[in-house]
Design an enzyme around this catalytic site. Structure first.
Site, short mmCIF file in Angstrom:
data_model
loop_
_atom_site.label_atom_id
_atom_site.label_comp_id
_atom_site.label_asym_id
_atom_site.label_seq_id
_atom_site.Cartn_x
_atom_site.Cartn_y
_atom_site.Cartn_z
N GLU A 69 0.85 -1.19 0.00
CA GLU A 69 0.00 0.00 0.00
C GLU A 69 0.88 1.24 0.00
OE1 GLU A 69 -3.82 2.11 2.20
OE2 GLU A 69 -3.50 -0.06 2.31
N GLU A 94 4.58 5.12 4.11
CA GLU A 94 3.97 6.42 4.39
C GLU A 94 5.01 7.33 5.05
OE1 GLU A 94 2.16 9.48 4.49
OE2 GLU A 94 0.64 7.96 4.04
N ASP A 121 9.57 7.29 1.95
CA ASP A 121 9.25 7.36 0.53
C ASP A 121 9.18 5.96 -0.07
OD1 ASP A 121 9.30 7.83 -2.28
OD2 ASP A 121 10.43 9.69 -2.00
N ASP A 143 -2.19 12.29 -2.73
CA ASP A 143 -2.15 13.76 -2.79
C ASP A 143 -2.45 14.19 -4.22
OD1 ASP A 143 -1.44 16.50 -2.76
OD2 ASP A 143 -0.02 16.13 -1.13
N LYS A 147 -2.65 21.89 -8.79
CA LYS A 147 -2.16 22.89 -9.73
C LYS A 147 -1.42 22.21 -10.89
CE LYS A 147 -1.69 26.52 -6.23
NZ LYS A 147 -0.77 27.47 -5.55
N ASP A 179 -10.83 10.99 -5.90
CA ASP A 179 -12.04 11.78 -6.12
C ASP A 179 -11.76 12.99 -7.01
OD1 ASP A 179 -10.58 12.48 -3.57
OD2 ASP A 179 -11.79 14.28 -3.81
N ARG A 217 -11.16 7.79 5.87
CA ARG A 217 -11.50 9.15 6.28
C ARG A 217 -11.35 10.13 5.12
NH1 ARG A 217 -6.56 11.81 9.47
NH2 ARG A 217 -4.83 10.69 8.54
N TYR A 218 -10.41 9.85 4.20
CA TYR A 218 -10.24 10.72 3.04
C TYR A 218 -11.44 10.61 2.10
CZ TYR A 218 -5.46 11.19 4.68
OH TYR A 218 -4.34 11.46 5.45
N GLU A 219 -11.95 9.41 1.93
CA GLU A 219 -13.13 9.25 1.11
C GLU A 219 -14.34 9.92 1.74
OE1 GLU A 219 -14.19 5.81 -1.50
OE2 GLU A 219 -15.55 5.38 0.16
#
Length: 237
Positions: A69, A94, A121, A143, A147, A179, A217-219
């Site tokens: 992951e 992570e 990384d 992330d 931009k 998303d 939680r991000y979803e």
């Protein structure tokens, strides 16, 4: 910490993003101090493995299939998959230390023992994973770097996809959830160029979550803010 951080042993690799967030709670500090070292996947760091020798996945997981992951956030999905798939070993990468601490707490609570954690990384992990050694990979709500001038910082670029393709077994599955419509565009443009095929046949294949999915939680934040999740499934050719 945000912005570009030069890797001390690999200065050609810029890292963009947060490494530290809010001050850690005492419990999270304790998780990091007592649990993290025991969950190390092996010699990943440049200081301990300057020759970038491959890590021994058989010694780590006893010959089980290994999943990866990329950027596990708070760890909800990783721990869920570990609990549902005890016959699989899962490595999570992570760099955001607050997220690492949250994951360690969830690992304790769930009492799963088939996980390994690299607090850094994922490209350093790619260096030391044996070729064609990973059976499944996840990239969940990465992330977005919205931009246009920052799109080269996204994971779905050759700098990440080429080593990902190297470490995945033929036929391995790569799941991407996002998303952000433009991230979907770039994913569909770039991933097939690096040895993958998109498995969608009908709109439901990217509109509906996977059968073993747990919403993160991000979803939930995306849904609250009116953004539509996309679930993209690729297979390593």
């Amino acid at each position: 910490m945000t912005g570009s951080n030069k890797h001390p042993q690999a200065p050609w690799r810029n890292f963009y993003g947060r490494i530290h967030g809010k001050t850690l709670r005492d419990a999270h500090k304790e998780f990091l101090d007592t649990d993290l070292d025991a969950l190390s996947p092996g010699k990943v760091g440049w200081d301990e493995n300057p020759d970038r020798a491959p890590i021994d996945l058989k010694a780590l997981f006893g010959g089980r299939d290994v999943w990866l992951e990329v950027g596990f956030g708070g760890g909800e999905h990783m721990v869920h998959q570990a609990a549902q798939n005890p016959d699989v070993g899962i490595i999570g990468c992570e760099p955001f230390i607050n997220g690492v601490a949250m994951l360690l707490g969830k690992i304790r609570q769930a009492e799963v023992d088939n996980v390994a954690v690299h607090p850094g990384d994922v490209r350093d992990m790619f260096d030391v994973l044996p070729e064609a050694s990973i059976s499944r990979a996840f990239l969940l709500y990465p992330d977005p770097w919205p931009k246009k001038r920052h799109h080269r910082r996204r994971f779905v670029t050759p700098d990440h996809l080429e080593p990902l393709a190297r470490v995945l077994k033929p036929g391995a599955i790569f799941r991407v959830a996002t998303d952000i419509p433009d991230y979907v565009r770039q994913t569909l443009e770039q991933v097939p160029r690096h040895g993958f095929e998109w498995l969608a046949e009908h709109p439901e294949d990217w509109r509906q979550p996977w059968g073993d999915w747990i919403s993160t939680r991000y979803e939930q934040k995306a849904l609250r803010e009116g953004r539509t999740p996309h679930y993209l499934t690729f297979r390593r050719v």
